[in-house]
Design an enzyme around this catalytic site. Structure first.
Site, PDB file in Angstrom:
ATOM      1  CG  HIS A   1      -2.062   0.914   1.188  1.00  0.00           C
ATOM      2  ND1 HIS A   1      -1.909   2.283   1.229  1.00  0.00           N
ATOM      3  CD2 HIS A   1      -3.396   0.688   1.110  1.00  0.00           C
ATOM      4  CE1 HIS A   1      -3.107   2.853   1.154  1.00  0.00           C
ATOM      5  NE2 HIS A   1      -4.030   1.902   1.084  1.00  0.00           N
TER       6      HIS A   1
ATOM      7  NE  ARG B   1      -3.655   7.398  -1.576  1.00  0.00           N
ATOM      8  CZ  ARG B   1      -3.815   6.296  -2.285  1.00  0.00           C
ATOM      9  NH1 ARG B   1      -3.952   6.358  -3.594  1.00  0.00           N
ATOM     10  NH2 ARG B   1      -3.845   5.118  -1.699  1.00  0.00           N
TER      11      ARG B   1
END
Length: 470
Positions: free
Chosen positions: A252, A275
Protein backbone atom coordinates in the site's frame (compact mmCIF):
# COMPACT_ATOMS: atom_id res chain seq x y z
CA UNK A 1 -28.61 -30.88 6.76
CA UNK A 2 -27.01 -33.10 9.44
CA UNK A 3 -26.27 -32.15 13.04
CA UNK A 4 -22.49 -32.20 12.66
CA UNK A 5 -20.80 -29.00 13.75
CA UNK A 6 -19.19 -26.64 11.25
CA UNK A 7 -15.81 -25.38 12.40
CA UNK A 8 -14.67 -21.87 11.49
CA UNK A 9 -10.97 -21.12 11.99
CA UNK A 10 -10.40 -17.37 12.37
CA UNK A 11 -12.45 -14.62 13.97
CA UNK A 12 -12.10 -11.76 11.51
CA UNK A 13 -14.88 -10.61 9.21
CA UNK A 14 -14.61 -13.65 6.91
CA UNK A 15 -14.88 -16.08 9.81
CA UNK A 16 -17.72 -14.16 11.42
CA UNK A 17 -19.61 -13.99 8.12
CA UNK A 18 -19.13 -17.73 7.64
CA UNK A 19 -20.33 -18.47 11.16
CA UNK A 20 -23.50 -16.42 10.73
CA UNK A 21 -24.12 -18.02 7.34
CA UNK A 22 -23.87 -21.50 8.88
CA UNK A 23 -26.45 -20.49 11.49
CA UNK A 24 -28.75 -18.97 8.86
CA UNK A 25 -28.76 -22.25 6.97
CA UNK A 26 -29.64 -24.33 9.99
CA UNK A 27 -26.21 -25.50 11.08
CA UNK A 28 -24.25 -25.52 14.32
CA UNK A 29 -20.96 -23.65 14.43
CA UNK A 30 -17.82 -23.44 16.55
CA UNK A 31 -15.53 -20.49 15.83
CA UNK A 32 -11.91 -20.70 16.97
CA UNK A 33 -9.38 -17.86 17.10
CA UNK A 34 -5.80 -18.04 18.33
CA UNK A 35 -5.92 -14.53 19.79
CA UNK A 36 -7.64 -13.43 23.01
CA UNK A 37 -10.07 -11.26 21.04
CA UNK A 38 -11.84 -11.47 17.69
CA UNK A 39 -11.61 -9.06 14.77
CA UNK A 40 -8.29 -9.64 13.04
CA UNK A 41 -7.26 -7.03 10.52
CA UNK A 42 -10.91 -6.46 9.60
CA UNK A 43 -11.53 -4.11 12.51
CA UNK A 44 -8.83 -1.75 11.20
CA UNK A 45 -10.18 -1.37 7.66
CA UNK A 46 -11.08 2.27 7.21
CA UNK A 47 -11.90 2.97 3.56
CA UNK A 48 -15.16 1.04 3.24
CA UNK A 49 -16.78 -1.91 1.49
CA UNK A 50 -17.60 -2.08 -2.21
CA UNK A 51 -21.03 -2.76 -3.62
CA UNK A 52 -22.34 -2.39 -7.18
CA UNK A 53 -25.99 -1.64 -7.89
CA UNK A 54 -26.89 -1.09 -4.24
CA UNK A 55 -29.96 0.72 -2.94
CA UNK A 56 -27.65 3.37 -1.47
CA UNK A 57 -26.11 4.05 -4.86
CA UNK A 58 -29.54 4.28 -6.45
CA UNK A 59 -30.67 6.69 -3.74
CA UNK A 60 -27.62 8.84 -4.52
CA UNK A 61 -28.25 8.60 -8.30
CA UNK A 62 -25.04 6.64 -8.86
CA UNK A 63 -25.34 4.36 -11.88
CA UNK A 64 -23.38 1.15 -11.32
CA UNK A 65 -23.61 -2.56 -12.06
CA UNK A 66 -21.87 -5.83 -11.21
CA UNK A 67 -20.57 -5.83 -14.81
CA UNK A 68 -18.87 -2.45 -14.36
CA UNK A 69 -17.43 -3.64 -11.04
CA UNK A 70 -16.24 -6.83 -12.71
CA UNK A 71 -14.49 -4.86 -15.44
CA UNK A 72 -12.72 -2.61 -12.92
CA UNK A 73 -11.63 -5.61 -10.86
CA UNK A 74 -10.38 -7.52 -13.91
CA UNK A 75 -8.42 -4.49 -15.11
CA UNK A 76 -6.83 -4.18 -11.68
CA UNK A 77 -6.07 -7.92 -11.56
CA UNK A 78 -4.32 -7.90 -14.93
CA UNK A 79 -5.09 -10.16 -17.91
CA UNK A 80 -2.70 -12.93 -16.86
CA UNK A 81 -4.16 -13.29 -13.38
CA UNK A 82 -7.86 -12.62 -13.99
CA UNK A 83 -10.01 -15.52 -12.79
CA UNK A 84 -13.50 -14.80 -14.14
CA UNK A 85 -15.42 -17.18 -11.87
CA UNK A 86 -13.93 -15.75 -8.67
CA UNK A 87 -14.35 -12.14 -9.77
CA UNK A 88 -17.94 -12.84 -10.80
CA UNK A 89 -18.64 -14.33 -7.38
CA UNK A 90 -17.17 -11.24 -5.71
CA UNK A 91 -18.92 -8.61 -7.81
CA UNK A 92 -22.31 -10.26 -8.39
CA UNK A 93 -22.71 -10.83 -4.66
CA UNK A 94 -21.59 -7.34 -3.65
CA UNK A 95 -25.00 -5.65 -3.49
CA UNK A 96 -26.55 -8.58 -1.57
CA UNK A 97 -23.62 -8.39 0.85
CA UNK A 98 -24.30 -4.71 1.54
CA UNK A 99 -28.00 -5.46 2.02
CA UNK A 100 -27.18 -8.32 4.40
CA UNK A 101 -25.00 -6.08 6.55
CA UNK A 102 -27.48 -3.23 6.69
CA UNK A 103 -30.67 -5.24 7.19
CA UNK A 104 -29.45 -8.17 9.28
CA UNK A 105 -26.92 -6.36 11.45
CA UNK A 106 -28.06 -2.74 11.25
CA UNK A 107 -24.75 -1.44 9.93
CA UNK A 108 -24.86 2.12 8.58
CA UNK A 109 -23.48 2.09 5.02
CA UNK A 110 -25.30 5.17 3.77
CA UNK A 111 -22.31 7.05 2.33
CA UNK A 112 -20.55 6.19 -0.92
CA UNK A 113 -17.15 7.33 -2.20
CA UNK A 114 -14.82 6.54 -5.08
CA UNK A 115 -11.43 4.92 -4.51
CA UNK A 116 -8.54 4.41 -6.90
CA UNK A 117 -9.20 2.16 -9.89
CA UNK A 118 -12.99 2.39 -9.65
CA UNK A 119 -14.93 3.84 -12.58
CA UNK A 120 -17.76 5.01 -10.31
CA UNK A 121 -18.25 5.64 -6.58
CA UNK A 122 -19.09 2.28 -4.98
CA UNK A 123 -17.21 2.13 -1.68
CA UNK A 124 -19.75 2.22 1.15
CA UNK A 125 -19.25 3.43 4.69
CA UNK A 126 -21.31 4.99 7.46
CA UNK A 127 -21.42 8.38 9.12
CA UNK A 128 -19.74 7.06 12.27
CA UNK A 129 -16.33 5.50 12.79
CA UNK A 130 -14.14 3.28 10.62
CA UNK A 131 -16.34 0.90 8.58
CA UNK A 132 -14.17 -2.13 9.33
CA UNK A 133 -14.86 -1.74 13.03
CA UNK A 134 -18.53 -0.88 12.52
CA UNK A 135 -19.15 -3.96 10.39
CA UNK A 136 -17.00 -6.48 12.25
CA UNK A 137 -18.13 -5.44 15.72
CA UNK A 138 -21.78 -5.75 14.69
CA UNK A 139 -21.21 -9.35 13.58
CA UNK A 140 -19.21 -10.07 16.74
CA UNK A 141 -21.98 -8.82 19.01
CA UNK A 142 -24.64 -10.83 17.23
CA UNK A 143 -22.57 -14.02 17.33
CA UNK A 144 -22.03 -13.57 21.07
CA UNK A 145 -25.80 -13.16 21.40
CA UNK A 146 -26.31 -16.38 19.43
CA UNK A 147 -23.85 -18.16 21.73
CA UNK A 148 -25.90 -17.09 24.75
CA UNK A 149 -29.09 -18.66 23.41
CA UNK A 150 -30.37 -21.85 24.98
CA UNK A 151 -30.30 -23.75 21.67
CA UNK A 152 -26.50 -23.93 21.86
CA UNK A 153 -25.97 -23.67 18.09
CA UNK A 154 -22.99 -21.29 18.32
CA UNK A 155 -19.79 -21.44 20.33
CA UNK A 156 -16.76 -19.12 20.35
CA UNK A 157 -13.36 -20.35 21.49
CA UNK A 158 -10.59 -17.75 21.94
CA UNK A 159 -6.92 -18.44 22.64
CA UNK A 160 -7.46 -21.60 20.62
CA UNK A 161 -4.83 -22.13 17.92
CA UNK A 162 -5.61 -24.74 15.28
CA UNK A 163 -2.44 -26.68 14.57
CA UNK A 164 -3.69 -29.49 12.35
CA UNK A 165 -6.51 -30.43 10.00
CA UNK A 166 -7.83 -33.97 10.44
CA UNK A 167 -8.60 -36.25 7.51
CA UNK A 168 -10.35 -39.54 6.92
CA UNK A 169 -9.31 -40.62 3.47
CA UNK A 170 -9.53 -37.49 1.33
CA UNK A 171 -12.19 -35.83 3.46
CA UNK A 172 -11.37 -33.19 6.08
CA UNK A 173 -13.15 -34.29 9.24
CA UNK A 174 -12.07 -31.80 11.89
CA UNK A 175 -9.24 -29.93 13.56
CA UNK A 176 -6.73 -30.28 16.33
CA UNK A 177 -6.21 -27.14 18.39
CA UNK A 178 -4.13 -26.02 21.33
CA UNK A 179 -5.56 -24.09 24.26
CA UNK A 180 -4.37 -23.63 27.83
CA UNK A 181 -1.48 -26.04 27.35
CA UNK A 182 -3.77 -28.81 26.12
CA UNK A 183 -4.38 -30.31 22.68
CA UNK A 184 -8.01 -30.89 21.75
CA UNK A 185 -9.65 -32.56 18.76
CA UNK A 186 -12.93 -31.30 17.29
CA UNK A 187 -14.89 -33.07 14.56
CA UNK A 188 -16.73 -31.35 11.71
CA UNK A 189 -16.26 -29.80 8.30
CA UNK A 190 -13.87 -26.84 8.32
CA UNK A 191 -13.87 -23.27 7.02
CA UNK A 192 -10.43 -21.65 6.99
CA UNK A 193 -10.61 -17.87 7.56
CA UNK A 194 -7.22 -17.16 9.11
CA UNK A 195 -6.27 -14.10 7.06
CA UNK A 196 -3.12 -13.38 5.12
CA UNK A 197 0.61 -13.47 5.81
CA UNK A 198 1.41 -9.77 5.80
CA UNK A 199 3.15 -9.96 9.19
CA UNK A 200 5.13 -13.14 8.52
CA UNK A 201 8.63 -11.65 8.54
CA UNK A 202 10.36 -14.71 9.98
CA UNK A 203 13.49 -15.83 8.08
CA UNK A 204 11.73 -19.01 6.95
CA UNK A 205 8.29 -17.44 6.55
CA UNK A 206 6.05 -16.93 3.55
CA UNK A 207 7.23 -13.40 2.71
CA UNK A 208 10.84 -14.61 2.81
CA UNK A 209 9.92 -17.51 0.53
CA UNK A 210 7.90 -15.60 -2.06
CA UNK A 211 8.89 -11.92 -1.81
CA UNK A 212 12.14 -11.68 0.15
CA UNK A 213 12.76 -8.12 -1.03
CA UNK A 214 9.79 -6.97 1.06
CA UNK A 215 11.27 -8.16 4.36
CA UNK A 216 12.72 -4.71 5.02
CA UNK A 217 9.37 -2.92 4.63
CA UNK A 218 7.06 -2.04 7.51
CA UNK A 219 3.60 -3.59 7.71
CA UNK A 220 0.13 -2.47 8.79
CA UNK A 221 -0.91 -6.04 9.64
CA UNK A 222 -1.52 -7.33 13.14
CA UNK A 223 0.92 -9.92 14.49
CA UNK A 224 -1.66 -12.66 13.90
CA UNK A 225 -1.26 -12.45 10.10
CA UNK A 226 1.35 -15.17 9.72
CA UNK A 227 -0.21 -17.45 7.12
CA UNK A 228 -1.46 -20.14 9.52
CA UNK A 229 -4.24 -21.25 7.19
CA UNK A 230 -1.88 -21.50 4.23
CA UNK A 231 0.29 -23.94 6.19
CA UNK A 232 -2.67 -25.95 7.49
CA UNK A 233 -4.18 -26.48 4.04
CA UNK A 234 -0.92 -27.41 2.32
CA UNK A 235 0.10 -29.74 5.16
CA UNK A 236 -2.79 -32.18 4.73
CA UNK A 237 -1.39 -35.73 4.55
CA UNK A 238 -3.52 -36.63 1.51
CA UNK A 239 -5.35 -34.62 -1.13
CA UNK A 240 -3.67 -31.41 0.09
CA UNK A 241 -4.62 -27.91 -0.99
CA UNK A 242 -2.38 -25.70 -3.07
CA UNK A 243 -1.44 -22.03 -3.10
CA UNK A 244 -1.78 -19.57 -5.98
CA UNK A 245 -0.38 -16.11 -6.75
CA UNK A 246 1.79 -16.15 -3.63
CA UNK A 247 4.21 -13.60 -5.05
CA UNK A 248 1.38 -11.07 -5.38
CA UNK A 249 1.77 -9.05 -2.19
CA UNK A 250 0.13 -5.63 -2.16
CA UNK A 251 2.34 -2.82 -0.98
CA UNK A 252 0.00 0.00 0.00
CA UNK A 253 1.45 3.40 -0.89
CA UNK A 254 0.44 5.21 2.27
CA UNK A 255 1.39 4.10 5.75
CA UNK A 256 1.88 6.81 8.38
CA UNK A 257 5.44 7.53 9.48
CA UNK A 258 5.40 8.40 13.18
CA UNK A 259 8.05 11.12 13.60
CA UNK A 260 8.66 9.83 17.13
CA UNK A 261 9.25 6.26 15.86
CA UNK A 262 10.16 6.57 12.18
CA UNK A 263 11.64 3.06 11.99
CA UNK A 264 8.74 1.21 13.66
CA UNK A 265 8.08 -2.09 11.87
CA UNK A 266 4.30 -1.90 12.38
CA UNK A 267 2.57 1.25 11.20
CA UNK A 268 -0.91 2.73 11.00
CA UNK A 269 -2.49 2.70 7.55
CA UNK A 270 -3.22 6.06 5.95
CA UNK A 271 -6.42 4.87 4.33
CA UNK A 272 -7.05 5.32 0.62
CA UNK A 273 -10.14 7.27 1.59
CA UNK A 274 -7.81 10.13 2.53
CA UNK A 275 -6.94 10.46 -1.13
CA UNK A 276 -10.46 9.66 -2.24
CA UNK A 277 -11.78 12.84 -0.62
CA UNK A 278 -9.10 15.05 -2.11
CA UNK A 279 -5.79 14.44 -0.33
CA UNK A 280 -2.74 15.19 -2.49
CA UNK A 281 0.62 13.43 -2.56
CA UNK A 282 3.60 15.80 -2.67
CA UNK A 283 7.34 15.31 -2.91
CA UNK A 284 9.77 17.25 -0.74
CA UNK A 285 9.55 20.26 -3.07
CA UNK A 286 5.76 20.41 -2.81
CA UNK A 287 5.09 19.01 -6.29
CA UNK A 288 2.61 16.31 -7.25
CA UNK A 289 3.97 13.27 -9.09
CA UNK A 290 1.00 10.93 -9.66
CA UNK A 291 -2.75 10.71 -10.12
CA UNK A 292 -3.75 10.22 -6.49
CA UNK A 293 -6.75 8.16 -7.62
CA UNK A 294 -4.71 5.59 -9.54
CA UNK A 295 -4.56 1.94 -8.50
CA UNK A 296 -2.44 1.17 -5.47
CA UNK A 297 0.34 -0.58 -7.35
CA UNK A 298 0.77 2.41 -9.68
CA UNK A 299 0.85 4.95 -6.84
CA UNK A 300 3.35 2.82 -4.93
CA UNK A 301 5.65 2.57 -7.96
CA UNK A 302 5.59 6.33 -8.44
CA UNK A 303 6.40 6.84 -4.76
CA UNK A 304 9.40 4.53 -5.06
CA UNK A 305 10.62 6.60 -8.00
CA UNK A 306 10.32 9.80 -5.96
CA UNK A 307 12.22 8.32 -3.03
CA UNK A 308 14.88 6.72 -5.25
CA UNK A 309 15.48 10.05 -6.99
CA UNK A 310 16.09 11.85 -3.71
CA UNK A 311 12.78 13.72 -3.78
CA UNK A 312 11.43 12.20 -0.58
CA UNK A 313 9.95 12.22 1.93
CA UNK A 314 6.45 12.00 0.50
CA UNK A 315 3.66 13.87 2.26
CA UNK A 316 -0.09 13.44 2.21
CA UNK A 317 -1.79 16.84 2.40
CA UNK A 318 -5.49 17.43 3.07
CA UNK A 319 -7.38 20.69 2.86
CA UNK A 320 -9.93 21.56 5.51
CA UNK A 321 -12.91 20.31 3.46
CA UNK A 322 -11.39 16.88 2.92
CA UNK A 323 -10.32 16.62 6.55
CA UNK A 324 -13.79 17.58 7.75
CA UNK A 325 -15.45 15.00 5.51
CA UNK A 326 -13.30 12.28 7.03
CA UNK A 327 -13.26 13.63 10.58
CA UNK A 328 -14.98 10.64 12.16
CA UNK A 329 -14.53 8.10 9.38
CA UNK A 330 -10.76 8.01 9.36
CA UNK A 331 -10.19 9.27 12.88
CA UNK A 332 -8.23 12.32 11.75
CA UNK A 333 -8.37 13.77 15.27
CA UNK A 334 -6.97 10.49 16.57
CA UNK A 335 -4.14 10.61 14.04
CA UNK A 336 -3.34 14.18 15.06
CA UNK A 337 -3.37 13.24 18.75
CA UNK A 338 -0.91 10.42 18.03
CA UNK A 339 1.40 12.71 16.10
CA UNK A 340 0.80 10.87 12.83
CA UNK A 341 -0.76 13.96 11.23
CA UNK A 342 0.08 17.60 11.90
CA UNK A 343 -2.39 20.45 11.70
CA UNK A 344 -1.25 23.75 10.16
CA UNK A 345 -3.09 27.06 10.07
CA UNK A 346 -2.51 27.66 6.37
CA UNK A 347 -0.37 26.70 3.39
CA UNK A 348 2.33 29.18 4.38
CA UNK A 349 2.87 27.20 7.59
CA UNK A 350 2.93 23.94 5.61
CA UNK A 351 5.64 25.35 3.36
CA UNK A 352 7.67 26.40 6.38
CA UNK A 353 7.46 22.94 7.89
CA UNK A 354 8.43 21.30 4.60
CA UNK A 355 11.19 23.84 3.97
CA UNK A 356 9.75 24.17 0.47
CA UNK A 357 9.19 27.41 -1.47
CA UNK A 358 5.74 28.77 -0.65
CA UNK A 359 5.24 29.91 -4.24
CA UNK A 360 5.82 26.36 -5.50
CA UNK A 361 3.20 24.99 -3.12
CA UNK A 362 0.77 27.72 -4.17
CA UNK A 363 1.29 26.76 -7.80
CA UNK A 364 0.66 23.09 -7.01
CA UNK A 365 -2.75 23.80 -5.48
CA UNK A 366 -3.68 26.44 -8.05
CA UNK A 367 -2.84 24.06 -10.90
CA UNK A 368 -4.77 21.21 -9.30
CA UNK A 369 -7.81 23.46 -9.06
CA UNK A 370 -7.54 24.24 -12.78
CA UNK A 371 -7.33 20.54 -13.60
CA UNK A 372 -10.40 19.84 -11.47
CA UNK A 373 -12.39 22.57 -13.23
CA UNK A 374 -11.46 21.19 -16.64
CA UNK A 375 -9.68 24.38 -17.70
CA UNK A 376 -6.46 22.42 -18.07
CA UNK A 377 -5.62 18.72 -18.35
CA UNK A 378 -3.91 17.07 -15.43
CA UNK A 379 -0.42 15.94 -16.57
CA UNK A 380 -0.82 12.70 -14.61
CA UNK A 381 -4.17 11.83 -16.16
CA UNK A 382 -6.32 12.46 -13.11
CA UNK A 383 -10.01 12.48 -14.02
CA UNK A 384 -11.80 12.23 -10.68
CA UNK A 385 -11.55 15.16 -8.29
CA UNK A 386 -13.11 15.82 -4.90
CA UNK A 387 -12.81 18.80 -2.55
CA UNK A 388 -10.40 20.43 -4.99
CA UNK A 389 -11.41 24.04 -4.32
CA UNK A 390 -8.89 24.47 -1.51
CA UNK A 391 -8.49 27.79 0.27
CA UNK A 392 -4.78 28.07 1.06
CA UNK A 393 -5.52 30.42 3.96
CA UNK A 394 -7.51 27.72 5.76
CA UNK A 395 -6.10 24.82 7.86
CA UNK A 396 -4.32 21.78 6.44
CA UNK A 397 -3.54 18.32 7.74
CA UNK A 398 -0.17 16.88 6.70
CA UNK A 399 1.39 13.45 7.21
CA UNK A 400 4.67 11.80 6.26
CA UNK A 401 3.94 8.53 4.50
CA UNK A 402 5.74 5.46 3.23
CA UNK A 403 4.84 2.26 1.35
CA UNK A 404 3.84 -0.63 3.63
CA UNK A 405 3.05 -4.33 3.28
CA UNK A 406 -0.72 -4.33 3.32
CA UNK A 407 -2.49 -7.29 1.73
CA UNK A 408 -1.54 -10.68 0.35
CA UNK A 409 -3.51 -11.41 -2.82
CA UNK A 410 -2.09 -14.93 -3.03
CA UNK A 411 -3.34 -17.80 -0.95
CA UNK A 412 -5.33 -21.01 -0.88
CA UNK A 413 -6.82 -22.09 -4.21
CA UNK A 414 -10.64 -22.12 -4.11
CA UNK A 415 -13.52 -22.27 -6.56
CA UNK A 416 -16.45 -19.87 -6.70
CA UNK A 417 -18.23 -21.95 -4.06
CA UNK A 418 -15.39 -21.34 -1.57
CA UNK A 419 -14.32 -24.99 -1.72
CA UNK A 420 -10.59 -25.55 -1.29
CA UNK A 421 -9.03 -27.16 -4.36
CA UNK A 422 -6.18 -29.65 -4.68
CA UNK A 423 -3.43 -29.63 -7.30
CA UNK A 424 -5.74 -31.18 -9.91
CA UNK A 425 -8.42 -28.55 -9.31
CA UNK A 426 -10.77 -30.90 -7.46
CA UNK A 427 -12.58 -29.76 -4.31
CA UNK A 428 -11.29 -31.27 -1.08
CA UNK A 429 -14.35 -32.70 0.71
CA UNK A 430 -15.17 -30.97 3.98
CA UNK A 431 -12.83 -28.01 3.50
CA UNK A 432 -13.72 -24.42 2.62
CA UNK A 433 -11.93 -21.07 2.85
CA UNK A 434 -12.80 -17.36 2.82
CA UNK A 435 -11.21 -13.95 3.22
CA UNK A 436 -7.58 -12.98 2.75
CA UNK A 437 -6.41 -16.58 3.15
CA UNK A 438 -7.78 -17.39 -0.32
CA UNK A 439 -5.91 -16.53 -3.48
CA UNK A 440 -6.82 -15.64 -7.03
CA UNK A 441 -9.65 -13.17 -6.51
CA UNK A 442 -7.63 -9.97 -6.98
CA UNK A 443 -4.80 -11.01 -9.29
CA UNK A 444 -1.86 -8.62 -9.15
CA UNK A 445 -3.66 -5.78 -7.37
CA UNK A 446 -6.62 -5.51 -5.02
CA UNK A 447 -8.96 -2.57 -5.38
CA UNK A 448 -9.60 -0.51 -2.27
CA UNK A 449 -12.85 -1.51 -0.59
CA UNK A 450 -12.71 -5.11 -1.80
CA UNK A 451 -11.04 -6.70 1.25
CA UNK A 452 -14.08 -6.35 3.49
CA UNK A 453 -16.25 -7.38 0.56
CA UNK A 454 -14.19 -10.51 -0.13
CA UNK A 455 -14.51 -11.46 3.54
CA UNK A 456 -18.30 -11.08 3.56
CA UNK A 457 -19.02 -12.59 0.15
CA UNK A 458 -16.82 -15.68 0.41
CA UNK A 459 -17.56 -16.04 4.12
CA UNK A 460 -21.28 -16.21 3.35
CA UNK A 461 -20.72 -18.64 0.49
CA UNK A 462 -18.44 -20.89 2.59
CA UNK A 463 -20.91 -20.92 5.47
CA UNK A 464 -23.83 -21.85 3.24
CA UNK A 465 -21.98 -24.58 1.34
CA UNK A 466 -20.52 -26.03 4.55
CA UNK A 467 -23.96 -26.04 6.23
CA UNK A 468 -25.49 -27.81 3.24
CA UNK A 469 -22.54 -30.17 2.80
CA UNK A 470 -21.95 -29.08 -0.78
Amino acid sequence: MNNQVRIVVGGGLAGLSAAHSVLEHGGKVVLLDKKPSLGGNSVKASSGINGAGTDTQKHLNISDSPKAFYDDTATSAGPELTRPALITALTSNSAPAIEWLTKTFGVDLSLVSRLGGHSVPRTHRGAGGAPGWAITSALMKKLVAEEDKAEGRAKILKNAKVVKLLQTGDKVTGVEYETGGETVKLEGSVIIATGGFGADFSPAGLIAKYRAELLELPTVNGDHATGDGHVLVTSLPTHAGVLVDMDQVQVHPTGFIDPAQPDAKTKFLAAEALRGVGGLLLNKDGARFVDEMEKRDVVTEKMWEVIKNGKGPVRLVLGVQAATELKSHCRCDFYVSKGLMQRFSNLQDVAGNMQAPFKDLQNTFASHKLYASGQEKDPFGKAHFHNSDINTEEPFLVALITPVVHYTMGGVSVDDQARVLDASGRPIPGLYAAGEVIGGVHGKNRLGGSSLLEAVVFGRIAGEKAAKGI
